[in-house]
Design an enzyme around this catalytic site. Structure first.
Site, PDB file in Angstrom:
ATOM      1  CG  ASP A  32      -2.076   0.967   1.307  1.00 13.87           C
ATOM      2  OD1 ASP A  32      -1.886   2.136   0.791  1.00 13.87           O
ATOM      3  OD2 ASP A  32      -3.270   0.520   1.439  1.00 13.87           O
ATOM      4  CG  ASN A  88     -11.746  -0.699   4.669  1.00  9.48           C
ATOM      5  OD1 ASN A  88     -12.125  -1.147   5.923  1.00  9.48           O
ATOM      6  ND2 ASN A  88     -10.743   0.085   4.555  1.00  9.48           N
ATOM      7  CD  GLN A  95     -14.802  -1.053  -1.495  1.00 10.48           C
ATOM      8  OE1 GLN A  95     -16.091  -0.996  -1.131  1.00 10.48           O
ATOM      9  NE2 GLN A  95     -14.202  -1.603  -2.449  1.00 10.48           N
ATOM     10  CG  HIS A 101      -8.991  -3.464  -1.493  1.00 11.49           C
ATOM     11  ND1 HIS A 101      -9.914  -2.759  -1.901  1.00 11.49           N
ATOM     12  CD2 HIS A 101      -8.556  -2.519  -0.231  1.00 11.49           C
ATOM     13  CE1 HIS A 101     -10.105  -1.703  -1.292  1.00 11.49           C
ATOM     14  NE2 HIS A 101      -9.248  -1.475  -0.178  1.00 11.49           N
ATOM     15  CG  PHE A 102      -8.929  -9.658   1.449  1.00  7.56           C
ATOM     16  CD1 PHE A 102      -9.730  -9.739   2.473  1.00  7.56           C
ATOM     17  CD2 PHE A 102      -9.093 -10.138   0.348  1.00  7.56           C
ATOM     18  CE1 PHE A 102     -10.899 -10.534   2.289  1.00  7.56           C
ATOM     19  CE2 PHE A 102     -10.170 -10.434  -0.121  1.00  7.56           C
ATOM     20  CZ  PHE A 102     -11.168 -10.871   0.900  1.00  7.56           C
ATOM     21  CG  HIS A 103      -6.692  -2.835   3.982  1.00 10.17           C
ATOM     22  ND1 HIS A 103      -5.868  -1.501   3.548  1.00 10.17           N
ATOM     23  CD2 HIS A 103      -7.856  -2.631   3.414  1.00 10.17           C
ATOM     24  CE1 HIS A 103      -6.573  -0.890   3.040  1.00 10.17           C
ATOM     25  NE2 HIS A 103      -7.743  -1.466   2.853  1.00 10.17           N
TER      26      HIS A 103
HETATM   27  P1  5GP Z   1      -9.636   1.202   1.045  1.00  8.73           P
HETATM   28  O1  5GP Z   1      -9.846   2.529   1.885  1.00  8.73           O
HETATM   29  O2  5GP Z   1     -10.607   1.622  -0.355  1.00  8.73           O
HETATM   30  O3  5GP Z   1     -10.052   0.085   1.912  1.00  8.73           O
HETATM   31  O4  5GP Z   1      -8.127   1.188   0.822  1.00  8.73           O
HETATM   32  C1  5GP Z   1      -7.598   1.646  -0.466  1.00  8.73           C
HETATM   33  C2  5GP Z   1      -6.100   1.601  -0.139  1.00  8.73           C
HETATM   34  O5  5GP Z   1      -5.458   1.687  -1.491  1.00  8.73           O
HETATM   35  C3  5GP Z   1      -5.451   2.819   0.675  1.00  8.73           C
HETATM   36  O6  5GP Z   1      -4.863   2.329   1.941  1.00  8.73           O
HETATM   37  C4  5GP Z   1      -4.701   3.553  -0.412  1.00  8.73           C
HETATM   38  O7  5GP Z   1      -3.518   3.854   0.564  1.00  8.73           O
HETATM   39  C5  5GP Z   1      -4.167   2.427  -1.097  1.00  8.73           C
HETATM   40  N1  5GP Z   1      -3.846   3.029  -2.614  1.00  8.73           N
HETATM   41  C6  5GP Z   1      -4.643   3.950  -3.413  1.00  8.73           C
HETATM   42  N2  5GP Z   1      -4.171   4.213  -4.341  1.00  8.73           N
HETATM   43  C7  5GP Z   1      -3.057   3.360  -4.457  1.00  8.73           C
HETATM   44  C8  5GP Z   1      -2.045   3.240  -5.572  1.00  8.73           C
HETATM   45  O8  5GP Z   1      -1.917   3.904  -6.640  1.00  8.73           O
HETATM   46  N3  5GP Z   1      -0.862   2.151  -5.413  1.00  8.73           N
HETATM   47  C9  5GP Z   1      -0.909   1.729  -4.280  1.00  8.73           C
HETATM   48  N4  5GP Z   1      -0.295   0.745  -3.964  1.00  8.73           N
HETATM   49  N5  5GP Z   1      -1.780   1.782  -3.187  1.00  8.73           N
HETATM   50  C10 5GP Z   1      -2.886   2.557  -3.460  1.00  8.73           C
END
Ligand code: 5GP
Ligand code: ZN
Length: 138
Positions: A32, A88, A95, A101-103
């Site tokens: 991330d 999320n 989200q 996606h899984f963190h």
């Molecule tokens: P969400 O909030 O949708 O669960 O998490 C999305 C995650 O994607 C965030 O933690 C954010 O930092 C990450 N993210 C967003 N854009 C990019 C990107 O272009 N490259 C990478 N590696 N991570 C990203």
């Protein structure tokens, strides 16, 4: 969000660079860019689905079958004491990228991540009412 506008689809297609840690035909794991801790990893199906419950079981199974291996590598590679796995789903949950996606978030004692966990208590009888509403949708 359409597949064409999806950041993670662009990462899968190689149109946006990423720091990959695992890849096979159906699954991609990369770091991330806005980590909550060092080694914060995202694990995704390469195919675009917005929400966890829209993702077909077979595909989700393939992602799930790699989670343990990737989580172990993240854990051993960062030397973290523990980790959270988080998916999320929907804006209300946080989200931002509408591609499942899984963190995997490495954790260490006192790191301050998720300090607030606002647990509540059910009033009498409510737990069964809610369980029944959910069960009837299965
Ligand atoms: P969400 O909030 O949708 O669960 O998490 C999305 C995650 O994607 C965030 O933690 C954010 O930092 C990450 N993210 C967003 N854009 C990019 C990107 O272009 N490259 C990478 N590696 N991570 C990203
Ligand atoms: Zn996508």
């Amino acid at each position: 969000m359409s597949k064409e506008d999806c950041i993670f689809c662009k990462i899968v297609a190689g149109q946006i660079p990423s720091t990959k840690i695992f890849e096979d035909d159906t699954v991609l794991a990369f770091l991330d860019v806005g980590p909550l801790s060092d080694g914060h990893t995202l694990v995704i199906p390469k195919e675009h689905y917005e929400k966890l419950h829209e993702c077909p079981s077979e595909l989700l199974g393939k992602v799930g079958s790699k989670l343990n291996k990737i989580a172990k590598a993240v854990s051993d590679g960062t030397g973290c004491e523990g980790y959270n796995v988080l998916c999320n789903t929907g804006r209300a949950s946080g989200q931002l990228v509408e591609h499942v996606h899984f963190h995997i978030i490495p954790r260490n004692s006192g790191d301050g991540v998720f300090d607030r966990w606002p647990a509540k208590q059910y009033p009498d009888g409510k737990i069964e009412t809610i369980a029944e509403k959910i069960r009837e949708k299965l």
